[in-house]
Scaffold this motif. Structure first.
Motif, PDB file in Angstrom:
ATOM      1  N   PRO A 153       0.825  -1.210   0.000  1.00  5.31           N
ATOM      2  CA  PRO A 153       0.000   0.000   0.000  1.00  5.31           C
ATOM      3  C   PRO A 153       0.860   1.262   0.000  1.00  5.31           C
ATOM      4  CG  PRO A 153      -0.780  -1.593   1.626  1.00  5.31           C
ATOM      5  CD  PRO A 153       0.540  -2.091   1.146  1.00  5.31           C
ATOM      6  N   SER A 154       0.369   2.291  -0.679  1.00  4.10           N
ATOM      7  CA  SER A 154       1.052   3.580  -0.725  1.00  4.10           C
ATOM      8  C   SER A 154       0.011   4.670  -0.485  1.00  4.10           C
ATOM      9  CB  SER A 154       1.723   3.788  -2.089  1.00  4.10           C
ATOM     10  OG  SER A 154       2.638   2.753  -2.353  1.00  4.10           O
ATOM     11  N   ARG A 155       0.226   5.469   0.550  1.00  2.00           N
ATOM     12  CA  ARG A 155      -0.698   6.567   0.818  1.00  2.00           C
ATOM     13  C   ARG A 155      -0.002   7.608   1.687  1.00  2.00           C
ATOM     14  NH1 ARG A 155      -2.930   2.288   3.744  1.00  2.00           N
ATOM     15  NH2 ARG A 155      -4.453   2.002   2.086  1.00  2.00           N
ATOM     16  N   GLY A 156      -0.434   8.844   1.538  1.00  3.99           N
ATOM     17  CA  GLY A 156       0.069   9.909   2.386  1.00  3.99           C
ATOM     18  C   GLY A 156       1.565  10.130   2.283  1.00  3.99           C
TER      19      GLY A 156
ATOM     20  N   ARG B 145       3.826   7.834   1.832  1.00  7.35           N
ATOM     21  CA  ARG B 145       4.556   6.669   2.346  1.00  7.35           C
ATOM     22  C   ARG B 145       4.332   5.477   1.420  1.00  7.35           C
ATOM     23  NH1 ARG B 145       4.739   5.447   8.628  1.00  7.35           N
ATOM     24  NH2 ARG B 145       6.259   7.117   8.347  1.00  7.35           N
TER      25      ARG B 145
ATOM     26  N   ARG C 130       3.277  16.328  -1.355  1.00 14.30           N
ATOM     27  CA  ARG C 130       2.205  17.322  -1.238  1.00 14.30           C
ATOM     28  C   ARG C 130       2.212  18.339  -2.367  1.00 14.30           C
ATOM     29  NH1 ARG C 130       3.013  18.572   5.242  1.00 14.30           N
ATOM     30  NH2 ARG C 130       2.800  16.390   5.932  1.00 14.30           N
TER      31      ARG C 130
ATOM     32  N   ARG D 135       1.050  16.128 -10.084  1.00 15.04           N
ATOM     33  CA  ARG D 135       1.366  14.712  -9.896  1.00 15.04           C
ATOM     34  C   ARG D 135       2.730  14.393 -10.481  1.00 15.04           C
ATOM     35  NH1 ARG D 135      -3.227  10.514 -11.179  1.00 15.04           N
ATOM     36  NH2 ARG D 135      -3.968  11.522  -9.281  1.00 15.04           N
TER      37      ARG D 135
ATOM     38  N   VAL E 170       4.501   4.552  -8.678  1.00 14.57           N
ATOM     39  CA  VAL E 170       3.460   5.184  -7.870  1.00 14.57           C
ATOM     40  C   VAL E 170       3.363   6.647  -8.276  1.00 14.57           C
ATOM     41  CG1 VAL E 170       3.784   3.607  -5.925  1.00 14.57           C
ATOM     42  CG2 VAL E 170       5.058   5.748  -6.003  1.00 14.57           C
TER      43      VAL E 170
ATOM     44  N   ARG F 269      -0.951  15.834  -5.762  1.00 11.40           N
ATOM     45  CA  ARG F 269      -2.411  15.870  -5.823  1.00 11.40           C
ATOM     46  C   ARG F 269      -2.867  16.739  -6.995  1.00 11.40           C
ATOM     47  NH1 ARG F 269      -3.236  18.106   0.080  1.00 11.40           N
ATOM     48  NH2 ARG F 269      -1.459  19.318  -0.671  1.00 11.40           N
TER      49      ARG F 269
END
Length: 462
Positions: free
Chosen positions: A72-75, A77, A126, A130, A147, A151
């Protein structure tokens, strides 16, 4: 004072990255500069450890013997596993590579099953746009995946006019374009778009990036290497050959993947890849479909192709079996006995008349195309001229052409088909006429342009 150049110790699908302007040197092969800054295509792909030197500093890249996957990749990380299969007890370093170079590193610890957690800097995670990151194992040719960070807004609503499309091909530049089949393929497709009232542009490799012309959608005719995509645009791939060169992670970057094989499209769907559709290669009906059938044909088969640094099977069989052959292509000097080679090349515009002037057209496939059901473009072009064709057996041939194209897998049968065709061409010409109807009725670039334009419009409409 400028920062020193540094090597990124990762060979990602044959592409080497350098942070800086200096060019690397290799212990084997050559590093060819690509249009993207700091990127080099390594040819041939190494089969043994490769030493890369830059400004008196060296790194070694070992091909093969690695494994791992992304989690998983989110935030900001990214998690996953990475392992050196030849030395499973040692820790390995994982890199996150962006266009400008390495943006983050992490250690995959062998004692923890190779798990790693890679934290991206806030300027990347952040960002109001992208960035596509390549995640790979340092010192290897193993890409764990890709990945997206940042945003970006992506809002595709109904467009007041058709999205503007550009076609990306692997031809190095316009100067070399006449020698590349991709260039002729794209030109015929672009002309078909024009007939739909949808003007498009075609970009060779040296114009893939940095173009200022408006561009809402990109169609990649997948060639020797991947294109770095802008996820804010509509991205389509048309895979027409060499499926062994594309990883699942690359397919995942596209809004739609068109595959020139029923068999391989089904294979990709079975692997869980969404948005996959069959789209076979095609012919230029204006060019190949407009040739007038000759009153008589040469009593010899014709083969158009370079030697590929090998004695291609059908050419070899012609020589061994004592059958006539008109050969057009480069790299054959010193390979063939006298009397076979007619010219080292033939212009694309002259191919229809050349095919139609002969009693039989010979065709072959790369191994990866044959095994995975990618039908050669020459099958469509030759059929459009009404010329009988003899090809090597390829999976999926009958699904498209029925029994209209002859096949041979061993030299004696190959020679017998040639002699039968030249001695009594009538039944072969009847089958070729049916093949022509099949191609001109469903497999022209006008058909393909209509399919692709409809796909772009559906995606743009959301």
């Amino acid at each position: 004072m400028s920062a020193p150049s540094r090597i990124v110790p990762l060979l990602a699908e044959g592409v080497l990255a350098v942070e800086g302007t200096a060019a690397p040197s290799l212990s084997a092969g050559a590093a060819q500069p690509l249009p993207a800054p700091g990127r080099y295509l390594v040819e041939p792909l190494p089969e043994a450890p490769l030493t890369v030197t830059l400004d008196e500093r060296s790194v070694t890249i070992r091909p093969g013997g690695w494994s791992g996957e992304l989690g998983p990749s989110r935030g900001g990380r990214v998690t996953g596993r990475a392992r050196d299969d030849l030395d499973p007890g040692r820790d390995v370093t994982v890199l996150a590579l962006a266009t400008g170079g390495v943006v983050a590193r992490a250690t995959a610890r062998a004692a923890d099953g190779g798990r790693f957690t890679l934290d991206l800097p806030a300027t990347v995670a952040r960002a109001p746009y992208r960035t596509r990151l390549t995640i790979g194992i340092a010192g290897s040719d193993h890409v764990l995946g890709r990945v997206d960070a940042g945003r970006p807004p992506r809002a595709w609503g109904p467009a007041p006019e058709a999205p503007r499309l550009r076609i990306k091909i692997s031809t190095p530049n316009l100067r070399e374009a006449p020698l590349w089949g991709d260039s002729h393929f794209a030109a015929s497709l672009a002309a078909a778009f024009e007939r739909l009232g949808r003007p498009v542009g075609v970009d060779c490799m040296d114009a893939w990036y940095g173009r200022t012309a408006p561009e809402d959608a990109v169609l990649v005719i997948r060639g020797r290497q991947p294109v770095q995509l802008d996820p804010g645009k509509i991205n389509l791939m048309w895979l027409i050959s060499h499926p062994d060169r594309v990883e699942d992670a690359e397919y995942a970057q596209y809004d739609r993947v068109f595959v020139a094989s029923d068999i391989y499209a089904a294979h990709l769907k079975d692997r869980g890849l969404p948005h996959v559709e069959v789209l076979h290669q095609a012919t230029d009906a204006v060019l190949f479909g407009g040739v007038a059938p000759p009153e008589t044909r040469r009593s010899a088969p014709v083969f158009v192709g370079n030697s590929r640094r090998e004695y291609r099977t059908m050419v070899k069989w012609c020589v061994e079996q004592g059958v006539p052959l008109d050969l057009y292509g480069g790299g054959w000097d010193g390979v063939l006995p006298p009397g076979y080679l007619r010219a080292p090349s033939v212009a694309n515009r002259d191919l229809p008349a050349l095919y139609a002037a002969h009693g039989l057209l010979l065709n072959d496939h790369w191994d990866s195309m044959r095994d995975n059901g990618f039908l050669s473009n020459r099958l469509f072009d030759g059929s459009a001229t009404g010329t009988p064709i003899l090809t090597d057996p390829v999976a999926g041939l009958e699904a498209v052409f029925g029994d209209t194209i002859a096949t041979a897998s061993e030299p004696e049968a190959f020679a017998e088909i040639i002699r039968s065709c030249l001695d009594d061409p009538t039944p072969f010409l009847a089958r070729a006429a049916r093949a022509r109807e099949i191609v001109l009725g469903a497999h022209t670039f006008d058909h393909r342009a209509a399919t692709l334009a409809a796909a772009v419009d559906r995606i743009a409409a959301g």
